[in-house]
Design a protein around this motif. Structure first.
Motif, PDB file in Angstrom:
ATOM      1  N   PHE A 275      -1.578  42.424  49.495  1.00  0.00           N
ATOM      2  CA  PHE A 275      -0.255  43.051  49.586  1.00  0.00           C
ATOM      3  C   PHE A 275       0.790  42.120  50.191  1.00  0.00           C
ATOM      4  O   PHE A 275       1.940  42.094  49.751  1.00  0.00           O
ATOM      5  N   ARG A 276       0.411  41.345  51.192  1.00  0.00           N
ATOM      6  CA  ARG A 276       1.397  40.598  51.977  1.00  0.00           C
ATOM      7  C   ARG A 276       2.134  39.547  51.154  1.00  0.00           C
ATOM      8  O   ARG A 276       3.271  39.202  51.465  1.00  0.00           O
ATOM      9  N   VAL A 277       1.524  39.035  50.084  1.00  0.00           N
ATOM     10  CA  VAL A 277       2.204  38.022  49.263  1.00  0.00           C
ATOM     11  C   VAL A 277       3.336  38.620  48.440  1.00  0.00           C
ATOM     12  O   VAL A 277       4.172  37.885  47.906  1.00  0.00           O
ATOM     13  N   TRP A 278       3.375  39.943  48.335  1.00  0.00           N
ATOM     14  CA  TRP A 278       4.450  40.603  47.583  1.00  0.00           C
ATOM     15  C   TRP A 278       5.671  40.877  48.456  1.00  0.00           C
ATOM     16  O   TRP A 278       6.720  41.283  47.950  1.00  0.00           O
ATOM     17  N   GLN A 279       5.549  40.686  49.762  1.00  0.00           N
ATOM     18  CA  GLN A 279       6.609  41.110  50.676  1.00  0.00           C
ATOM     19  C   GLN A 279       7.711  40.072  50.814  1.00  0.00           C
ATOM     20  O   GLN A 279       7.459  38.856  50.753  1.00  0.00           O
ATOM     21  N   SER A 280       8.922  40.560  51.022  1.00  0.00           N
ATOM     22  CA  SER A 280      10.060  39.706  51.336  1.00  0.00           C
ATOM     23  C   SER A 280      10.049  39.395  52.830  1.00  0.00           C
ATOM     24  O   SER A 280       9.221  39.917  53.587  1.00  0.00           O
ATOM     25  N   LYS A 281      11.003  38.578  53.265  1.00  0.00           N
ATOM     26  CA  LYS A 281      11.053  38.155  54.667  1.00  0.00           C
ATOM     27  C   LYS A 281      11.143  39.341  55.615  1.00  0.00           C
ATOM     28  O   LYS A 281      10.543  39.323  56.698  1.00  0.00           O
ATOM     29  N   ASP A 282      11.870  40.385  55.235  1.00  0.00           N
ATOM     30  CA  ASP A 282      12.026  41.545  56.117  1.00  0.00           C
ATOM     31  C   ASP A 282      10.885  42.548  55.988  1.00  0.00           C
ATOM     32  O   ASP A 282      10.905  43.597  56.618  1.00  0.00           O
TER      33      ASP A 282
ATOM     34  N   GLY B  24       3.816  31.311  64.413  1.00  0.00           N
ATOM     35  CA  GLY B  24       2.983  31.376  63.222  1.00  0.00           C
ATOM     36  C   GLY B  24       3.819  31.624  61.987  1.00  0.00           C
ATOM     37  O   GLY B  24       4.501  30.741  61.490  1.00  0.00           O
ATOM     38  N   ASN B  25       3.803  32.860  61.525  1.00  0.00           N
ATOM     39  CA  ASN B  25       4.560  33.254  60.342  1.00  0.00           C
ATOM     40  C   ASN B  25       5.839  33.974  60.762  1.00  0.00           C
ATOM     41  O   ASN B  25       5.772  35.004  61.430  1.00  0.00           O
ATOM     42  N   PRO B  26       7.022  33.478  60.359  1.00  0.00           N
ATOM     43  CA  PRO B  26       8.270  34.107  60.799  1.00  0.00           C
ATOM     44  C   PRO B  26       8.640  35.369  60.018  1.00  0.00           C
ATOM     45  O   PRO B  26       9.585  36.058  60.384  1.00  0.00           O
ATOM     46  N   ASP B  27       7.912  35.681  58.952  1.00  0.00           N
ATOM     47  CA  ASP B  27       8.229  36.836  58.113  1.00  0.00           C
ATOM     48  C   ASP B  27       7.450  38.065  58.579  1.00  0.00           C
ATOM     49  O   ASP B  27       6.333  37.950  59.102  1.00  0.00           O
TER      50      ASP B  27
ATOM     51  N   PHE C  89       2.516  40.599  70.453  1.00  0.00           N
ATOM     52  CA  PHE C  89       3.611  41.191  71.214  1.00  0.00           C
ATOM     53  C   PHE C  89       4.244  42.332  70.414  1.00  0.00           C
ATOM     54  O   PHE C  89       4.488  42.184  69.196  1.00  0.00           O
ATOM     55  N   PRO C  90       4.557  43.442  71.049  1.00  0.00           N
ATOM     56  CA  PRO C  90       5.194  44.562  70.340  1.00  0.00           C
ATOM     57  C   PRO C  90       6.577  44.217  69.803  1.00  0.00           C
ATOM     58  O   PRO C  90       7.034  44.829  68.828  1.00  0.00           O
ATOM     59  N   GLU C  91       7.247  43.226  70.416  1.00  0.00           N
ATOM     60  CA  GLU C  91       8.582  42.837  69.947  1.00  0.00           C
ATOM     61  C   GLU C  91       8.577  42.285  68.526  1.00  0.00           C
ATOM     62  O   GLU C  91       9.619  42.243  67.876  1.00  0.00           O
ATOM     63  N   THR C  92       7.423  41.855  68.037  1.00  0.00           N
ATOM     64  CA  THR C  92       7.349  41.230  66.717  1.00  0.00           C
ATOM     65  C   THR C  92       7.145  42.236  65.593  1.00  0.00           C
ATOM     66  O   THR C  92       7.173  41.869  64.423  1.00  0.00           O
ATOM     67  N   ILE C  93       6.954  43.493  65.922  1.00  0.00           N
ATOM     68  CA  ILE C  93       6.576  44.506  64.934  1.00  0.00           C
ATOM     69  C   ILE C  93       7.820  45.150  64.324  1.00  0.00           C
ATOM     70  O   ILE C  93       8.810  45.412  65.014  1.00  0.00           O
TER      71      ILE C  93
END
Length: 472
Positions: free
Chosen positions: A36-43, A134-137, A186-190
């Protein structure tokens, strides 16, 4: 009383519970998330009109597999039942809304790992999130982890280093966002619709930190010809012992951000500041952990001595030469520590060999901590810009600024009619370049640092040996 009994029961069974990653539903969950994750946009949303995008039915089917796997695994983790129930609801709502920008606020609020820090307790965590360093998206990620909370650490937290939100954790397995340099949860990344009023936990993977510390230190010690005391050599050969050092270091570091004389609150309030301010803050927290480790050693805690050398070696060997040079505040802190110890004759680079005065290292390292604390204490009475210049003076006493720096020329070189946040634009991306020593060391360590991407603690059980004799 009931709560105490429940926690005791959970703690007793934590280490003996069936491993989540050995259940057949885990590879199913992991595979579905990866698909699934490869279908996602940056947001985190899915653009069904993009090239390579799935059909809506295909996306729903994959999320259905994710939900089914979570529901199969959840009974193994009764302490996370409320979180998994909210997680399934968040996933279903996301799918029903057409996979727009994800919102996992309800499940985030239900996930409360710091309330029960039982040693060895497993958690299955699934969120749309970015992974720091790691991954910024904001991709969908799944990670299985274990709590690290031995009795000696729990006692120290309860009696000396109160930090009720801190979670020491280790990896069991993870999806691609953690096959990176990220070592935090970290919860801030969710991805959430709105930030909660306050966060109630923060996790640091001490196994990854320990494993990459051991690998990089092993190479650096060989390159530099550094002779180690026997007990430090033994520590570097012991993954479990290094994990204990890092979980203690991290717990004290984390709480220090809100303790002491603080002229500013660098992480709880978003501010635009020169990156050396963040470098000094991170170094202050590390050196506070170092100072406390000296006290702990004198009180009979063996982990205290291990923390001291974990701080010294990670800060001096790995931090300065890891990552890009653009506003690298952790790298700056490592450079400053090495330069301070060098100018105070604690470390010497002579005959292409690094020597450390082990007896004086604690005293002089604590001395640097005192200089930073003095800067902070006096900063309470200074205007912001004056404080920034005072901090610059401290750093530039030991590190040479870039010859093209306007800040190095002093206030007369800057347009002081602009607000302080605009003067940050005049800071060079690499305001304090690497010394010739570190330029050479960077080239020698580049390969081994790259090899630590995605490293797992259970894959690092090597005996500590000097594998390389080539000097920097």
């Amino acid at each position: 009383m009931t709560e105490i009994l429940e926690q005791t029961t959970v703690a007793a069974g934590a280490a003996t519970a069936e491993r989540v990653v050995e259940h057949p539903a885990w590879p199913s969950l992991k595979g579905a998330v990866e698909e699934f994750r490869v279908w996602q946009s940056k947001d985190g949303s899915v653009d069904f009109d993009a090239d390579g995008a799935p059909s809506a039915d295909a996306a729903h089917a994959v999320i259905g597999r994710v939900i089914a796997a979570i529901e199969q695994l959840s009974p193994l983790l009764p302490h996370d039942e409320a979180y998994h129930r909210a997680l399934v609801s968040d996933l279903r709502r996301w799918a029903e809304d057409g996979f727009g920008v994800p919102d996992f606020l309800d499940s985030l609020l239900a996930f409360q790992p710091a309330r029960n820090r039982a040693d060895g307790l497993q958690h299955l965590v699934v969120f749309a999130m970015y992974t720091q360093n790691g991954n910024p998206d904001r991709n969908l990620e799944a990670v299985v982890l274990r709590m690290v909370w031995p009795e000696w650490l729990a006692d120290l937290e309860a009696t000396r280093y109160d930090n009720p939100l801190f979670c020491g954790i280790t990896f069991e397995d993870f999806t691609a966002g953690y096959d990176t340099n990220s070592a935090v949860l970290f919860p801030e990344t969710i991805a959430v619709r709105e930030a909660p009023e306050r966060f109630s936990w923060g996790g640091i993977f001490c196994d990854r930190e320990a494993a990459r510390f051991r690998r990089v230190t092993q190479e650096a010690v060989g390159l530099l010809g550094l002779e180690l005391p026997d007990d430090i050599r033994e520590m570097l050969g012991d993954q479990s012992r290094c994990e204990q050092a890092f979980v203690l270091w991290d717990m004290v570091h984390d709480r220090t951000h809100s303790h002491g004389d603080l002229p500013f609150d660098p992480f709880m309030i978003k501010q635009r500041q020169p990156f050396w301010m963040y470098g000094l803050e991170e170094l202050r927290c590390d050196l506070t952990a170092f100072r406390e480790a000296v006290k702990l050693e004198s009180d009979g805690f063996g982990q205290g001595r291990d923390v001291q050398y974990a701080v010294l070696f990670d800060r001096m060997f790995r931090f300065p030469v890891t990552g890009e040079r653009v506003r690298n505040y952790d790298g700056l802190g490592g450079q400053l520590l090495f330069a301070y110890l060098h100018k105070h004759d604690v470390v010497r680079w002579t005959d292409n060999t690094l020597k450390i005065d082990w007896a004086r290292a604690p005293q002089v390292t604590n001395q640097l901590c005192g200089e930073i604390e003095k800067l902070y204490r006096e900063g309470i009475d200074r205007p912001k810009l004056v404080h920034w210049f005072a901090a610059y003076d401290l750093v530039s006493t030991y590190l040479a600024p870039h010859p093209g720096s306007l800040w190095a020329k002093g206030p007369d070189a800057l347009d002081l009619n602009r607000p302080p946040r605009r003067l940050v634009d005049d800071v060079l991306p690499d305001e304090f370049p690497l010394s010739m020593f570190y330029e050479a060391l960077s080239k020698k360590l580049k390969r081994v640092i790259a090899s630590t991407k995605g490293i797992r603690g259970n894959a690092s059980g090597f005996e500590f040996e000097i594998a390389s004799t080539q000097k920097a």
